[in-house]
Design a protein around this motif. Structure first.
Motif, PDB file in Angstrom:
ATOM      1  N   HIS A 232      18.350  -8.273   6.056  1.00  0.00           N
ATOM      2  CA  HIS A 232      17.513  -7.259   6.692  1.00  0.00           C
ATOM      3  C   HIS A 232      17.041  -7.809   8.036  1.00  0.00           C
ATOM      4  O   HIS A 232      16.610  -8.957   8.132  1.00  0.00           O
ATOM      5  CB  HIS A 232      16.304  -6.914   5.815  1.00  0.00           C
ATOM      6  N   PHE A 233      17.089  -6.959   9.055  1.00  0.00           N
ATOM      7  CA  PHE A 233      16.761  -7.405  10.406  1.00  0.00           C
ATOM      8  C   PHE A 233      15.515  -6.715  10.969  1.00  0.00           C
ATOM      9  O   PHE A 233      15.072  -7.087  12.057  1.00  0.00           O
ATOM     10  CB  PHE A 233      17.942  -7.138  11.345  1.00  0.00           C
ATOM     11  N   TYR A 234      14.980  -5.745  10.268  1.00  0.00           N
ATOM     12  CA  TYR A 234      13.787  -5.035  10.737  1.00  0.00           C
ATOM     13  C   TYR A 234      12.654  -5.244   9.733  1.00  0.00           C
ATOM     14  O   TYR A 234      12.878  -5.272   8.523  1.00  0.00           O
ATOM     15  CB  TYR A 234      14.061  -3.535  10.864  1.00  0.00           C
TER      16      TYR A 234
ATOM     17  N   LEU B 214      11.740 -10.013  17.747  1.00  0.00           N
ATOM     18  CA  LEU B 214      12.134  -8.988  16.792  1.00  0.00           C
ATOM     19  C   LEU B 214      13.435  -8.327  17.239  1.00  0.00           C
ATOM     20  O   LEU B 214      13.858  -8.463  18.390  1.00  0.00           O
ATOM     21  CB  LEU B 214      11.035  -7.926  16.682  1.00  0.00           C
ATOM     22  N   THR B 215      14.067  -7.604  16.322  1.00  0.00           N
ATOM     23  CA  THR B 215      15.253  -6.838  16.699  1.00  0.00           C
ATOM     24  C   THR B 215      14.855  -5.831  17.761  1.00  0.00           C
ATOM     25  O   THR B 215      14.010  -4.960  17.522  1.00  0.00           O
ATOM     26  CB  THR B 215      15.832  -6.121  15.471  1.00  0.00           C
TER      27      THR B 215
ATOM     28  N   ALA C 183      17.814  -9.508  15.250  1.00  0.00           N
ATOM     29  CA  ALA C 183      16.985 -10.707  15.160  1.00  0.00           C
ATOM     30  C   ALA C 183      17.075 -11.268  13.744  1.00  0.00           C
ATOM     31  O   ALA C 183      17.072 -10.514  12.770  1.00  0.00           O
ATOM     32  CB  ALA C 183      15.529 -10.396  15.505  1.00  0.00           C
ATOM     33  N   MET C 184      17.166 -12.603  13.643  1.00  0.00           N
ATOM     34  CA  MET C 184      17.288 -13.246  12.333  1.00  0.00           C
ATOM     35  C   MET C 184      16.216 -14.330  12.189  1.00  0.00           C
ATOM     36  O   MET C 184      16.411 -15.469  12.595  1.00  0.00           O
ATOM     37  CB  MET C 184      18.682 -13.868  12.158  1.00  0.00           C
ATOM     38  N   PRO C 185      15.056 -13.995  11.613  1.00  0.00           N
ATOM     39  CA  PRO C 185      14.036 -15.021  11.342  1.00  0.00           C
ATOM     40  C   PRO C 185      14.511 -15.969  10.233  1.00  0.00           C
ATOM     41  O   PRO C 185      15.253 -15.574   9.324  1.00  0.00           O
ATOM     42  CB  PRO C 185      12.817 -14.212  10.901  1.00  0.00           C
TER      43      PRO C 185
ATOM     44  N   GLY D 158      15.496 -12.897   6.064  1.00  0.00           N
ATOM     45  CA  GLY D 158      15.819 -11.504   5.817  1.00  0.00           C
ATOM     46  C   GLY D 158      16.523 -11.245   4.511  1.00  0.00           C
ATOM     47  O   GLY D 158      16.798 -10.084   4.170  1.00  0.00           O
ATOM     48  N   LEU D 159      16.830 -12.282   3.755  1.00  0.00           N
ATOM     49  CA  LEU D 159      17.447 -12.097   2.448  1.00  0.00           C
ATOM     50  C   LEU D 159      16.418 -11.588   1.442  1.00  0.00           C
ATOM     51  O   LEU D 159      15.223 -11.884   1.556  1.00  0.00           O
ATOM     52  CB  LEU D 159      18.030 -13.421   1.940  1.00  0.00           C
TER      53      LEU D 159
END
Length: 805
Positions: free
Chosen positions: A133-135, A161-162, A289-291, A319-320
């Motif tokens: 998940h990116f958002y 952020l994305t 975006a990938m935190p 994001g997992l």
């Protein structure tokens, strides 16, 4: 593209003695067959997999024995160890992860596996990418994932952020004028999801007419939410849309007002004529975006009790989903070293992050079947309490300011004095709390580079005062401290006048790197004091439960054999079938000083049932309070975060009150204060199990195994290489496509992959893995168990159409 592997055949004179009659001489050039791509044949494929299973490491000596076993059993075409090494290195150069060497600022050499290569593999992996998940998500009172928590949803820097959503065949970027269906213009600055729809928080735009033209003024004091259904015209389509006729041009932004009728400030977030910087860099591609959860810890590289400290950095995508985030399959190795301290290695990792923030990371997205740009960031720094203190430039739990998160101090007078000295220390000691609260620490680095020699001499002469101020303020930047020591030692033993000492100091100054403060301040969006969430494994299980259990065994029961035997009998007899546990009472009592986390987890659940009438009432009440608290801490899914956090706060206060009634001496342990910050960290980062470190701690065994099977001459390099090969095996057997590099340059260089946007006609070639390797993991077996590939995934669903063969 035809791949050819070069390797020397194994002409073993003992073959005849072993009874093998088949000619095993192999050609020096072996062409890869499509069935077993990227390996030349089945036996080479299976041996390569066997050598790089995470928890089943084979040394070269062991592999020699295995190959001998195959030969004497008349297996054809058995390669030598050298041949296998040559083949795997060739495959790795073509499609593996780079291990980049760094000469650290403190003089140590270490290797860091390429963060950008790992992220590319994650985006191509059909077992991982669909879950990412990116958002951030606004789930109301529900709190199950990191993306639903306050930090990612509300606090994270919008630049991390994305920045874009693709709707109505348009790309809507943040910090760009957007026209709504109502006719109102706004500037989105934070995208998020709610109920399956995209929403944005936006600033209003006010049209302003001047003498010769008209434009926009951004009112960032007036923010509101916009649904995806209300988005009409993006920045790129502004001039060509009829809906914008009569409105000022999108690129005509006069400035921004921070308050009604306030002074107009210049607009600096974008170049108004070009729009968002990521629009320019992406050239029409999607941007995500990938935190990351970034973890650091130390472990021993030996099997024996002799401590061989290895500091290691690991990460997993934030994001997992919660159920997947801590699986070993999703834990990625970055670097380790037995000589370089953590902050020196973090310097190399931050260098990679800074490079990715400049241009992004191009990756093939197996879901959207196109190239995308990825922006990595660090959501939080995980580790045990001493490691998190080091990351936060904190003096540690034994200091006067024992908390890295707040300025708690039993001596109120000392706290008031510290507030007065913070301002003076901030100019001399980088890493102060004033710097910790800013997102742009590089500015302080640049100021230090302009420091005059007289100021540096004064700073070195006050070195002893700085030590005193570290105690007074709780600040300890170990990275900066090494350079201060170097400057102090540069002239301390020189006899003569000030001139000779000045020359020695000048020479020492020339050896200093550009950045002498902790690299943690260069990580965008990170405040290490607040972004180091309470680690529940070491704070609760290896903290409170361990303290209390040892007290029960050694003090409350002590040498009373009857009570001891009764406790052992109760532990062995209690019915734990519903908990999935097996308790050995004798072990838990006799070896109370050597238990591990899973033992204390079991003890916390059964203690109220086995300790009654064996300990004083105050002690028993504290155990009851702790046993009530632990399920709330380990709650994996929170349906109502407001109610849950209220209950958690009440339970923590009750636990501390019971502890105080028992004996206030327990509060000499800093963990009894640190637990107070857990409520806020759950609110900001999600359920505590998300930032728990059990999976990372378990991964230490894999690092230890890699260390044991290295030659110990260059552990950082050898372990990094081993994990890079393991990632290659994981990636290929996951069914992901393989991007073959155009040339076989040094895999361990720091040159990045080509940018497909710069050469749209020639993207990196993506090849499909042969059916042979994938057939090995079609059904659950020992290899899928080791690799974590037991779950069945339809990898063909995400087959790319571009550049694949």
């Amino acid at each position: 593209m035809q791949l050819i592997f070069k390797f020397q055949a194994d002409d073993n004179p003992s073959d005849a003695a072993n009874g093998t009659s088949v000619d095993r001489k192999r050609s020096r050039h072996s062409i890869v067959h499509a069935e077993w791509f990227p390996w030349p044949d089945k036996i080479t494929c299976t041996l390569d997999i066997l050598m790089h299973l995470p928890r089943s490491i084979f040394s070269e000596r062991q592999m020699d024995i295995l190959l001998w076993l195959l030969r004497v059993n008349n297996v054809d075409n058995v390669p030598s160890v050298r041949s296998i090494e040559l083949i795997k290195d060739t495959i790795h150069r073509l499609c593996g992860i780079r291990s980049i060497p760094y000469d650290g600022a403190l003089g140590h050499r270490f290797y860091v596996n390429s963060l950008s290569d790992i992220i590319r593999q994650e985006m191509m992996n059909p077992r991982v990418r669909p879950m990412l998940h990116f958002y951030p998500e606004d789930a109301g009172a529900e709190l199950n994932e990191a993306r639903q928590a306050k930090y990612w949803l509300e606090e994270l820097d919008p630049e991390l952020l994305t920045p874009v959503v693709r709707l109505h065949n348009q790309d809507f970027f943040v910090f760009e004028p957007t026209l709504l269906s109502s006719g109102q213009a706004c500037i989105p600055f934070r995208w998020f999801t709610r109920g399956g729809k995209m929403y944005t928080k936006a600033w209003s735009l006010r049209p302003v007419t001047r003498e010769v033209d008209c434009g926009w003024v951004v009112e960032d004091f007036n923010s509101f939410e916009v649904s995806e259904d209300d988005l009409l015209v993006s920045f790129k389509n502004w001039d060509s849309s009829e809906a914008t006729s009569g409105l000022p041009r999108a690129y005509s932004i006069y400035g921004v007002e921070h308050e009604p009728n306030g002074e107009l400030q210049p607009w600096t977030l974008t170049d108004p004529s070009e729009g968002n910087q990521w629009r320019v860099r992406a050239s029409g591609a999607r941007v995500f975006a990938m935190p990351l959860w970034l973890y650091c810890d130390d472990t021993s590289g030996n099997l024996s009790k002799k401590w061989n400290k290895h500091n290691s950095f690991l990460f997993t995508p934030a994001g997992l989903p919660r159920a997947a985030v801590h699986k070993e399959f999703n834990v990625h190795f970055l670097c380790t070293s037995n000589i370089a301290p953590p902050l020196e290695m973090l310097d190399g990792i931050v260098d990679q992050l800074e490079e990715s923030w400049k241009q992004g990371i191009w990756a093939w997205d197996c879901v959207h079947e196109e190239y995308v740009l990825v922006i990595p960031s660090v959501l939080a720094l995980l580790g045990d309490n001493p490691m998190q203190s080091e990351m936060a430039c904190h003096i540690g739990s034994m200091g006067k300011y024992f908390c890295r998160i707040c300025k708690s101090n039993p001596m109120q007078a000392a706290a008031a004095h510290a507030e007065d000295t913070d301002r003076s220390v901030g100019d001399e000691v980088s890493g102060s709390e004033s710097e910790a609260r800013t997102d742009a620490p590089p500015k302080s680095t640049r100021k230090r580079a302009k420091e005059t020699m007289e100021q540096m001499v004064t700073r070195v002469k006050q070195f002893v005062k700085i030590k005193q101020r570290k105690t007074a303020t709780g600040i300890k930047d170990t990275f900066l401290e090494s350079f201060l020591n170097r400057l102090a030692e540069s002239y301390s033993k020189i006899r003569g006048g000030n001139r000779a000492k000045q020359e020695a100091l000048d020479r020492a100054k020339e050896t200093l790197p550009e950045n002498v403060t902790s690299p943690v301040w260069r990580i965008k969006g990170i405040d290490p004091h607040t972004n180091t969430p309470v680690e529940i494994l070491h704070t609760v299980l290896l903290g409170f439960v361990k303290y209390f259990w040892r007290d029960v065994v050694s003090v409350r029961i002590g040498k009373d054999k009857l009570k001891c035997e009764l406790l052992e009998t109760r532990l062995s007899s209690v019915d734990v079938s519903g908990l999935g546990l097996h308790l050995n009472g004798h072990t838990l009592v006799q070896y109370a000083g050597s238990l591990v986390g899973r033992d204390f987890r079991a003890i916390a659940q059964v203690a109220p049932f086995v300790l009654h009438d064996l300990v004083p009432k105050e002690c028993y009440d504290t155990w009851i309070a702790l046993s009530n608290l632990i399920p709330l801490i380990w709650q994996p899914e929170i349906e109502n975060s407001t109610e849950h956090l209220c209950n958690l706060t009440t339970s923590i206060n009750n636990f501390l009150a019971c502890t105080a009634r028992w004996t206030p001496q327990w509060f000499n342990k800093p963990k009894f204060h640190i637990i107070l910050h857990l409520v806020d960290h759950i609110r900001r980062f999600g359920p505590a199990t998300l930032f728990a470190t059990e999976a990372f701690e378990s991964f230490n065994a894999v690092i230890r195994a890699k260390s044991i099977h290295s030659n110990h001459h260059a552990p950082s390099r050898d372990i990094a290489y081993a994990f890079a090969h393991g990632s290659r095996i994981r990636h290929i057997l996951s069914g992901a496509r393989v991007h073959v590099r155009d040339n076989a340059n040094d895999i361990h260089s720091d040159s990045d992959s080509p940018n497909p946007a710069r050469a749209p006609g020639k993207p990196p070639e993506a090849k499909v893995v042969g059916n042979g390797p994938l057939s090995l993991i079609q059904r659950p077996n020992i290899v899928t168990e080791y690799l974590g590939l037991d779950a069945q995934v339809d990898t063909k669903k995400y087959a790319p159409r571009l550049g694949c063969r």
